[in-house]
Structures are given as C-alpha cells and as structure tokens.
Motif scaffolding. Structure first.
Motif, PDB file in Angstrom:
ATOM      1  N   ILE A   1       0.858  -1.177   0.000  1.00 36.41           N
ATOM      2  CA  ILE A   1       0.000   0.000   0.000  1.00 36.41           C
ATOM      3  C   ILE A   1       0.896   1.230   0.000  1.00 36.41           C
ATOM      4  O   ILE A   1       2.061   1.150   0.353  1.00 36.41           O
ATOM      5  CB  ILE A   1      -0.938   0.063   1.236  1.00 36.41           C
ATOM      6  CG1 ILE A   1      -0.131  -0.029   2.523  1.00 36.41           C
ATOM      7  CG2 ILE A   1      -1.998  -1.002   1.177  1.00 36.41           C
ATOM      8  CD1 ILE A   1      -0.892   0.431   3.740  1.00 36.41           C
ATOM      9  N   SER A   2       0.343   2.368  -0.418  1.00 37.46           N
ATOM     10  CA  SER A   2       1.124   3.602  -0.314  1.00 37.46           C
ATOM     11  C   SER A   2       0.254   4.666   0.323  1.00 37.46           C
ATOM     12  O   SER A   2      -0.970   4.611   0.238  1.00 37.46           O
ATOM     13  CB  SER A   2       1.605   4.048  -1.691  1.00 37.46           C
ATOM     14  OG  SER A   2       0.506   4.360  -2.506  1.00 37.46           O
ATOM     15  N   ARG A   3       0.898   5.590   0.980  1.00 40.27           N
ATOM     16  CA  ARG A   3       0.192   6.696   1.608  1.00 40.27           C
ATOM     17  C   ARG A   3       0.491   7.971   0.846  1.00 40.27           C
ATOM     18  O   ARG A   3       1.532   8.076   0.203  1.00 40.27           O
ATOM     19  CB  ARG A   3       0.646   6.852   3.068  1.00 40.27           C
ATOM     20  CG  ARG A   3       0.160   5.714   3.912  1.00 40.27           C
ATOM     21  CD  ARG A   3       0.672   5.737   5.327  1.00 40.27           C
ATOM     22  NE  ARG A   3       0.289   4.487   5.970  1.00 40.27           N
ATOM     23  CZ  ARG A   3      -0.925   4.268   6.472  1.00 40.27           C
ATOM     24  NH1 ARG A   3      -1.847   5.199   6.444  1.00 40.27           N
ATOM     25  NH2 ARG A   3      -1.214   3.092   7.005  1.00 40.27           N
ATOM     26  N   PRO A   4      -0.438   8.955   0.922  1.00 37.76           N
ATOM     27  CA  PRO A   4      -0.185  10.215   0.222  1.00 37.76           C
ATOM     28  C   PRO A   4       1.126  10.829   0.719  1.00 37.76           C
ATOM     29  O   PRO A   4       1.391  10.834   1.915  1.00 37.76           O
ATOM     30  CB  PRO A   4      -1.373  11.092   0.628  1.00 37.76           C
ATOM     31  CG  PRO A   4      -2.379  10.175   1.219  1.00 37.76           C
ATOM     32  CD  PRO A   4      -1.666   8.966   1.707  1.00 37.76           C
TER      33      PRO A   4
END
Lengths: 88, 189, 402
Positions: A10-13
């Motif tokens: 997953i990636s975060r802003p």
C-alpha cells in the motif's frame, strides 16, 4: 534487513514521492518581476504546482520541484519569464 | 579493435533522454560492421525524468547473456545530475572509461578515473535538438563515446542514424554526433 | 423463544443452503451478476435483504468483472463480503480474482461448477473452478447442501484468519447439487455468531480518515517477496482448515475430516479419488466392491488449494493402486486431479498403480454403475500387471467420433 514488507503493498499520500524533481531540470525559469503584471497564468499552467505567490501577488518558482518544462515562459504574455541554462 | 571477448557498455540517463534508442543505434552500427551486438533496456518506472539504464554488449562472437551489464568497460552518463542520485560507476572495470555530459571536466564528483567529457546539453541546445522540453543529448553522447573508444566507426553510426530518421532529423542528429565527436575531451580525473 | 442450540431442518438446494450460509455469516456486502445455475443463490439473498432478515447491501453490477471489483472494494474497507458465480462468470472475473488474492482480501465466493462453451452447456463440470487454481484463492469443494452451508461458514473463519488472509471459493456441482433439494440442518444465528464473530482482520483498510492506496507498482526486487507471503498464507491454511473443522465439529456436531474426506480408506488396498457431488455414487460403488471382498476406499478431495499434500500422501502411501475419476480435462495433458496427485506421489517417492479417468464432462451423469465399471476395468488392468491405466475418456461415444 530491518525493513519488512507488508502482506500486500500500500502507499500513503506523500509530497513528491519521487523526491525533489527539480534535479531533472537543465533549463530554469527566471522571472523578471519588473515585467510581471501578476496575471497568474504561470501559476495556472504550471503542471507541477511549482509557482507560488508572495504577499505582493508576484509569482515565484519553487526550484525544488520545477522540472524546467518551460510552459510558464511560453505562456507569459509579457515575456517576463526566461529559460536559463543551469550549470553543474 | 575489440580488447576482450565481450565489450560491455552501460548507459545512464533519464526517461525521455533517449537512452534506449541510443543503445539500439550503437548495436545496429556494430552489427553493420560484422560484429555481434545487443542492446538491453531496463524498463523501470516508465515516466519522464526517472533514472533509466540501458546496456550494450558487443563482441566478435554471438552474445548469449541478456542480463544487465554489471561490470562495464564503459559507463555513459547522459545527465550531469545523475551521479548525485545513482552510483553510475558501480562495477566499472579497472581501467574503464566514464563518458559524461558536463559543461567542463571541473568539479565532477569522481576521482582516479579516465573520463571523456562533453557538453552534450550545450551542443543539443545550440542545434535545437529538443523534444517536449528535454534536450536530446543521446546523439552527442554517442559521438563522444565512439571518439573515445573507437568501438564503431563514425561512418557506421552516421549510416544507422540516417537510416533511422528522415532527412532533416537525420542530418540534425548526425550534426550533434559529429560536433560532440570533435569537442569531447579525454581527461584523468 | 429460540435457544442457541435450536436447529431448523429445512429441505434446501445447495444454492439455497449457500444463501442461508451467507446470511448466517452476516455478510455485509453482496455483489453478483446472475448466471445459470448460480442465480438462485443471489435471488435468495436478495429476498433475505428485502424481508429485513439480512442487514446487507446488495451492489448490482453489469458483469462478473465488476461484481468481483465491487467485492474487492468492499472487502478492503473491512466488510464481510459474499458473491457467487459460475462458469463463464468466473472466467469473466478471472483478472479480478488475482487482484482479490494479491490484496489479501478474505472474500468468500460460491462457485456453482458448470462446463465452459462452446458448445454452450449449463451442466456440471469442474473446468471453471480448476482454472484459477494458481491465483491465490483457496478452493474448497462440497458434496452436499449441508456441506455447502457448513463449508461457507468455515470458509470465512479460514479466510479471515490472520495467518491466511486470502479469499476462498467454495464449489458445488451444477444441478446435481445446486438445484437438488435435500434436508439441511440450519443452525441458529446465535451459535453461528459464537463460531464466527464479526471480521476483525485485514492486511490493509481503506479508510477516508487514513487514506492509503493499493495496487502500487512493485519492482522486480520485491515482487517475489509478496508472492512468497501468499504461498506462506496458503501453507498456513492447511492447519487452520483442520483446526476450524475440529472447532466446527465441537460446536455443530458435524466434522468432515479437514482437507480430504476418507471413506473406508484405512485398511483399503485401493483408493478411489473424487471431487464433488458424484462422490455419493462413488461411496455406493465402494460399498458394493467391499461386499465382493475388494478392499477399496474413497478419498474425496475437499480442498484443492492449498492442495492436501500431507493428507494425500498419508492416505495413499500404503495403497496398492489409486484410481482418479474427475470431471475435467486439462487440454493437452490429462485430468487436473490426476496430474496433481501423481505429482505429489512422485515427489514423495510413492509409486502405486495408477488409473486416471475423465468422466462426466458437460454434465454427463456419473452414476454408481459408471464408477463400478471404471473400478472394475482398473482393477482388472492392475491384476494383468498394468501399472498405469489411462487417462481414459470414460463413456466417450467412439461411434460418433469422425
């Protein structure tokens, strides 16, 4: 390795997740404020949100993220922005 | 001319600078001279500006390995800022050559290396070799590479470049190659 | 007043049993597209929602690809999700199946197995459910309506286990199970709630208060690690499936034996291997042969993924001969089950006599008599010294083959 992968990626802003893209530039826009009429077109056309305004309403370039595409210089109606070669 | 069985070159550039194209052209020129050659792109984040790598293997015998070049004889660096982001000389062989785009040999962040330095950006800009805001430095760098290594002849390169592009674009690219061929400086850093 | 041990005995098709199971599991989001013979599963669920018996949101979509996409999105928010499909519907969602598994989402899906066109055919065959066996979905297969209900409840428990976190498809045969009505013990909501509390686990959660995005590019230097983690989830699932089956047995009084169900197998010299709704006929055939003094047993595969490696090895290691009868063909090789069982046996140094049959494609019946014929043929071949029999296309009408 102390870094462990999660079960699924997953990636975060994040701000500029590829880093300071200003490094990509070989020409930099330089604004001659005397010619600037504060129309804001440079700000509007900048694809990298690299144009900001000061309290007087004059535009400035954020060189950390400006990739030097030259669109601002091309759009500026008064010719206040020049693309200048950057040395190493 | 070949010093060893397989001559290996690694190209470092940014997405959009033409690293994949220039490696292909070099392979074509070598094949034209009766050698065996391959051009191996590495496709990473396929976007403009991101660091990219391509490799060449050139030999008098058929080439079998398709894996990336890890111990190059020559490293070609198309962008003067790349050495600050990527270890471009990683694995460069003892006595290997660095071909780099820089305005001058001064202040390059390397020591104890033989380097061929050319202002490919300046050449590209003066000739109008630009595409979508990027200076097309790949052709000048190709000119610098072949002058410094003699890996293929200027004639072969000229032929494949003219074969690839129409008259005007082909001529312009050849101009870029020749100008860099004439201007490149080989120095010991 | 209902008590927690109350059991309603209803006469249900496997499709309705599946709908009852999704309801008892308190599925919160259901998204599906109708396809024969799956349609009545979702119709029944829509009815439950309409009558207020199930608090769930039914997301209507225009295709199975979208149905699975909706399930993926819903499951990523932490919801318990159910869907069902069949044949072409499963193939249409094939890409999304891999997304669901790679995202480690504990979705449970019913798959009513049906042949694939052309020629158009709505009857049972296992080609559909065996197609995505490399995708990272756990694949269970039930024999009866009761087992469909029980297996779906167990599937959620396995899928949502922190060590697994992978989606599960539960299969049952078109018509011979899906539309065949039989008595089913439907447990009370209270006792199911005890067995299956609300979902808590997640590999990641979509939450507007803590935004993340999923589906990022991962370069060659880390992709393999994520696949390794999926395989580890699969490996862990074997033991979890056994434990969940045990726990289920304690609460509900029914156990199935874990990944395989053995019938008269322990002292058997020969083992028949089957999958799905025809296994009852296989059991009858085994009994008949036993009456004639043939020491034969049945090993019914309940879990195809993770493949029951240890169970199969333990069950077959002392067997004189193994006979695989299956409703599928991997074109260009042979039956999928035969291939996988042969491979497991080979890798464990076990070499029984081996017979393989492709039978019942496109819903052709495989009855007790058919099993007896295949077993009789195999045993005779074994006795004549043939160690390898088949793969045979059982009952194929040679006279119409040009």
């Amino acid at each position: 390795m102390s870094f462990k992968v999660p079960l699924t990626p997953i990636s975060r802003p994040a701000k500029a997740s590829v880093g300071k893209t200003g490094l990509w530039r070989f020409l930099k826009p330089v604004i001659e404020l005397k010619k600037c009429k504060k129309c804001g077109l440079c700000w509007m056309y900048c694809p990298d949100i690299a144009v900001t305004f000061d309290e007087m309403g004059f535009p400035h370039i954020n060189y950390d993220f400006c990739k030097g595409c030259g669109i601002c210089a091309n759009e500026c109606p008064t010719g206040a922005i020049k693309m200048v070669r950057e040395g190493l | 001319m070949l010093m060893k069985a397989v001559y290996e070159i690694r190209w470092h550039g940014r997405g959009g600078q033409g690293v994949v194209t220039v490696a292909q052209l070099l392979a074509e020129a070598a094949v034209r001279e009766g050698k065996y050659a391959i051009a191996i792109p590495y496709f990473g984040a396929e976007r403009r500006g991101a660091p990219v790598v391509a490799s060449n293997r050139i030999s008098d015998k058929p080439i079998r390995s398709r894996s990336s070049v890890k111990e190059p004889d020559v490293v070609v660096v198309l962008d003067p800022n790349l050495p600050f982001m990527v270890d471009v000389t990683e694995g460069l062989r003892e006595g290997g050559l660095l071909v780099i785009n820089a305005p001058s040999p001064n202040n390059l962040p390397f020591k104890g290396l033989k380097a061929a330095v050319v202002d490919a950006t300046g050449i590209a800009l003066s000739l109008g070799l630009k595409l979508a805001g990027l200076a097309l430095v790949n052709m000048p760098m190709l000119g610098a590479l072949i002058r410094a290594t003699n890996i293929v002849s200027l004639e072969s390169i000229t032929a494949v470049v003219k074969n690839r592009w129409s008259r005007r674009v082909g001529e312009l690219n050849v101009k870029g190659i020749i100008e860099a061929y004439n201007k490149v400086q080989v120095v010991n850093l | 007043m209902t008590s927690r041990m109350d059991v309603k005995k209803l006469v249900l098709t496997s499709n309705y049993a599946a709908a009852y199971a999704a309801k008892l599991a308190r599925a919160e989001i259901i998204s599906a597209y109708p396809i024969t013979p799956q349609t009545t599963v979702v119709e029944k669920l829509a009815e439950f929602i309409e009558r207020g018996e199930l608090k769930a949101k039914m997301i209507r979509v225009e295709s199975e690809h979208s149905a699975m996409a909706a399930c993926i999105g819903a499951s990523a928010t932490g919801a318990r999700v159910f869907t069902a499909t069949s044949s072409h519907g499963l193939l249409y969602m094939y890409e999304m199946l891999w997304w669901a598994a790679g995202a480690r989402l504990p979705i449970v899906m019913g798959v009513v197995t049906r042949a694939i066109a052309p020629p158009w055919n709505i009857w049972t065959e296992h080609a559909d459910i065996l197609s995505p066996r490399d995708s990272g979905w756990l694949i269970f297969f039930a024999e009866s309506a009761q087992e469909v209900l029980d297996m779906i409840l167990q599937a959620y428990k396995v899928a949502e286990n922190e060590q697994v976190l992978l989606p599960v498809m539960v299969g049952w045969d078109a018509f011979i199970s899906s539309h065949t009505a039989e008595p089913v013990d439907v447990p009370s909501q209270e006792i199911v709630d005890e067995f299956l509390p609300p979902r808590k686990s997640a590999a990641f959660l979509l939450d507007v208060k803590d935004p993340v995005s999923h589906g990022n590019l991962v370069f060659p230097d880390f992709y393999m690690e994520f696949r390794y983690l999926m395989q580890r989830g699969m490996e862990s699932a074997r033991d979890i499936i056994r434990k969940v089956d045990e726990e289920f047995g304690k609460i509900f009084g029914r156990r199935y034996g874990g990944l395989i169900e053995k019938y008269r197998c322990d002292d058997a010299e020969y083992a028949l291997i089957t999958l799905g709704g025809s296994s009852g006929d296989a059991r009858e055939a085994v009994d008949k042969l036993r009456e004639n003094g043939v020491k034969i047993g049945l090993c019914r595969i309940r879990v195809i993924r993770p493949f029951p490696v240890q169970d199969v090895v333990e069950c077959l290691s002392n067997k004189e001969g193994v006979i695989v009868v299956e409703r599928d063909i991997s074109m260009g090789l042979c039956g999928v089950l035969a291939t996988e069982i042969a491979s497991v046996l080979f890798m464990n140094g076990i070499q029984p006599k081996f017979a393989s049959f492709i039978a019942g494609l496109g819903g052709r019946e495989v009855s007790v008599e058919d099993f007896l014929k295949m077993l009789d043929f195999s045993l005779k071949e074994f006795q004549r010294g043939n160690k390898r029999v088949g793969p045979h296309w059982y009952g194929v009408k040679e006279e119409v083959i040009p």
